[in-house]
Design a protein around this motif. Structure first.
Motif, PDB file in Angstrom:
ATOM      1  N   THR A   1      50.076   4.061  32.887  1.00 35.57           N
ATOM      2  CA  THR A   1      50.495   3.843  34.265  1.00 35.57           C
ATOM      3  C   THR A   1      49.364   4.331  35.164  1.00 35.57           C
ATOM      4  OG1 THR A   1      52.840   4.115  33.756  1.00 35.57           O
ATOM      5  CG2 THR A   1      52.177   4.434  36.043  1.00 35.57           C
ATOM      6  N   VAL A   2      48.916   3.448  36.058  1.00 34.66           N
ATOM      7  CA  VAL A   2      47.735   3.732  36.871  1.00 34.66           C
ATOM      8  C   VAL A   2      48.070   3.550  38.350  1.00 34.66           C
ATOM      9  CG1 VAL A   2      45.303   3.184  37.265  1.00 34.66           C
ATOM     10  CG2 VAL A   2      46.314   2.794  35.011  1.00 34.66           C
ATOM     11  N   THR A   3      47.565   4.448  39.174  1.00 36.65           N
ATOM     12  CA  THR A   3      47.688   4.297  40.620  1.00 36.65           C
ATOM     13  C   THR A   3      46.480   4.933  41.280  1.00 36.65           C
ATOM     14  OG1 THR A   3      49.217   4.518  42.497  1.00 36.65           O
ATOM     15  CG2 THR A   3      49.043   6.407  40.996  1.00 36.65           C
ATOM     16  N   TRP A   4      46.459   4.902  42.615  1.00 35.34           N
ATOM     17  CA  TRP A   4      45.286   5.421  43.326  1.00 35.34           C
ATOM     18  C   TRP A   4      45.638   5.815  44.743  1.00 35.34           C
ATOM     19  CZ3 TRP A   4      45.219   0.540  40.911  1.00 35.34           C
ATOM     20  CH2 TRP A   4      45.579  -0.539  41.733  1.00 35.34           C
ATOM     21  N   GLY A   5      44.683   6.521  45.364  1.00 35.91           N
ATOM     22  CA  GLY A   5      44.844   6.942  46.742  1.00 35.91           C
ATOM     23  C   GLY A   5      44.196   5.958  47.695  1.00 35.91           C
ATOM     24  N   GLY A   6      43.984   6.402  48.930  1.00 37.18           N
ATOM     25  CA  GLY A   6      43.466   5.508  49.964  1.00 37.18           C
ATOM     26  C   GLY A   6      41.960   5.386  49.961  1.00 37.18           C
TER      27      GLY A   6
ATOM     28  N   GLY B   1      35.840  -3.707  43.469  1.00 32.88           N
ATOM     29  CA  GLY B   1      36.581  -4.577  42.573  1.00 32.88           C
ATOM     30  C   GLY B   1      37.306  -3.875  41.450  1.00 32.88           C
ATOM     31  N   LEU B   2      37.350  -2.545  41.499  1.00 32.82           N
ATOM     32  CA  LEU B   2      37.989  -1.802  40.417  1.00 32.82           C
ATOM     33  C   LEU B   2      39.498  -2.027  40.380  1.00 32.82           C
ATOM     34  CD1 LEU B   2      38.072   0.210  38.118  1.00 32.82           C
ATOM     35  CD2 LEU B   2      37.910   2.066  39.792  1.00 32.82           C
ATOM     36  N   THR B   3      40.151  -1.936  41.533  1.00 32.00           N
ATOM     37  CA  THR B   3      41.605  -2.106  41.537  1.00 32.00           C
ATOM     38  C   THR B   3      41.984  -3.520  41.109  1.00 32.00           C
ATOM     39  OG1 THR B   3      41.574  -2.602  43.915  1.00 32.00           O
ATOM     40  CG2 THR B   3      41.957  -0.322  43.271  1.00 32.00           C
TER      41      THR B   3
ATOM     42  N   HIS C   1      44.502  -4.827  37.905  1.00 36.13           N
ATOM     43  CA  HIS C   1      45.610  -5.779  38.022  1.00 36.13           C
ATOM     44  C   HIS C   1      45.487  -6.906  36.991  1.00 36.13           C
ATOM     45  CE1 HIS C   1      48.086  -4.509  41.385  1.00 36.13           C
ATOM     46  NE2 HIS C   1      47.008  -4.213  42.088  1.00 36.13           N
ATOM     47  N   ARG C   2      44.270  -7.185  36.545  1.00 40.06           N
ATOM     48  CA  ARG C   2      44.071  -8.258  35.559  1.00 40.06           C
ATOM     49  C   ARG C   2      44.383  -7.822  34.135  1.00 40.06           C
ATOM     50  NH1 ARG C   2      39.529  -9.356  39.008  1.00 40.06           N
ATOM     51  NH2 ARG C   2      38.110  -8.220  37.618  1.00 40.06           N
ATOM     52  N   ARG C   3      44.722  -6.546  33.949  1.00 40.29           N
ATOM     53  CA  ARG C   3      45.050  -6.057  32.609  1.00 40.29           C
ATOM     54  C   ARG C   3      46.573  -5.994  32.442  1.00 40.29           C
ATOM     55  NH1 ARG C   3      41.759  -0.679  31.291  1.00 40.29           N
ATOM     56  NH2 ARG C   3      43.128  -0.840  29.487  1.00 40.29           N
TER      57      ARG C   3
END
Length: 212
Positions: free
Chosen positions: A48-53, A61-63, A67-69
């Motif tokens: 489970t992956v998330t991130w800040g602002g 292009g990391l985020t 999403h493509r995985r």
């Protein structure tokens, strides 16, 4: 290799040693493209992956790559339907396997500085997610912790504020006034000097100008 690329590589090598001394896991990638690959390698399927602002991780292009995985569970507050869902993602971040962030500044000896308005990002960096991965462009390197804090407050914060419509003094002239505005985004100042538990925090230094 250009003089700037050579300097970045040499400085990054020294910084990696300093970060490892502070119990971080650390890497250097000359380009953002290589950094995207490296971070994806660090995140196993099923996470489970998330991130800040962070504008850094979005702009490089990391985020989008995460999403493509399909084997990842991605919690993306940018896709939240409303403020309530955004708040839910903030709270779910504490139970994530991986939390991604950049930094407002980092010192040459490995101290990471972040400034937050709501505090959700620095809270998750401090406690909760099993791993925190920082992606930091070499443009954010400062000589020492004092210089890093000055960079975060005088350079990063006013530029970040320019993205919003908040009515703060730095909106008018682009410089920090050390204000107490009710709309300030400089409410929480976070200094990370050691990774604890050891290697919970990962730093990926990137030899390009990324973010603010």
């Amino acid at each position: 290799m250009t003089p700037k690329e050579l300097r970045n590589e040499r400085l990054a090598r020294k910084m990696i040693a300093n970060l490892e001394r502070r119990h971080f896991e650390a890497y250097y990638c000359p380009t953002a493209e290589e950094a995207v690959r490296r971070v994806n390698e660090l995140i196993p399927d099923g996470s489970t992956v998330t991130w800040g602002g962070s504008m850094t991780i979005r702009d490089m292009g990391l985020t989008a790559s995460l999403h493509r995985r399909p084997a990842l569970r991605v919690l993306d507050r940018d896709l939240a339907a409303d403020r309530d869902e955004t708040q839910l993602i903030y709270r779910q971040a504490f139970d994530a396997d991986v939390y991604l962030s950049s930094a407002n500044a980092i010192s040459e000896d490995g101290v990471i500085i972040n400034i937050d308005g709501n505090g959700n990002r620095v809270a998750a960096i401090t406690w909760g997610p099993r791993r925190v991965i920082f992606v930091i462009g070499m443009n954010k390197v400062a000589q020492d912790a004092d210089a890093a804090l000055k960079r975060a407050r005088s350079t990063a914060a006013p530029i970040n504020m320019a993205r919003f419509s908040n009515q703060t003094p730095c909106q008018a002239d682009g410089r920090c006034h050390n204000c107490n505005s009710p709309e300030s985004i400089c409410n929480y100042i976070h200094l990370l000097r050691n990774s604890h538990p050891a290697r919970r925090h990962v730093v990926v230094l990137v030899g390009e100008e990324l973010g603010y």
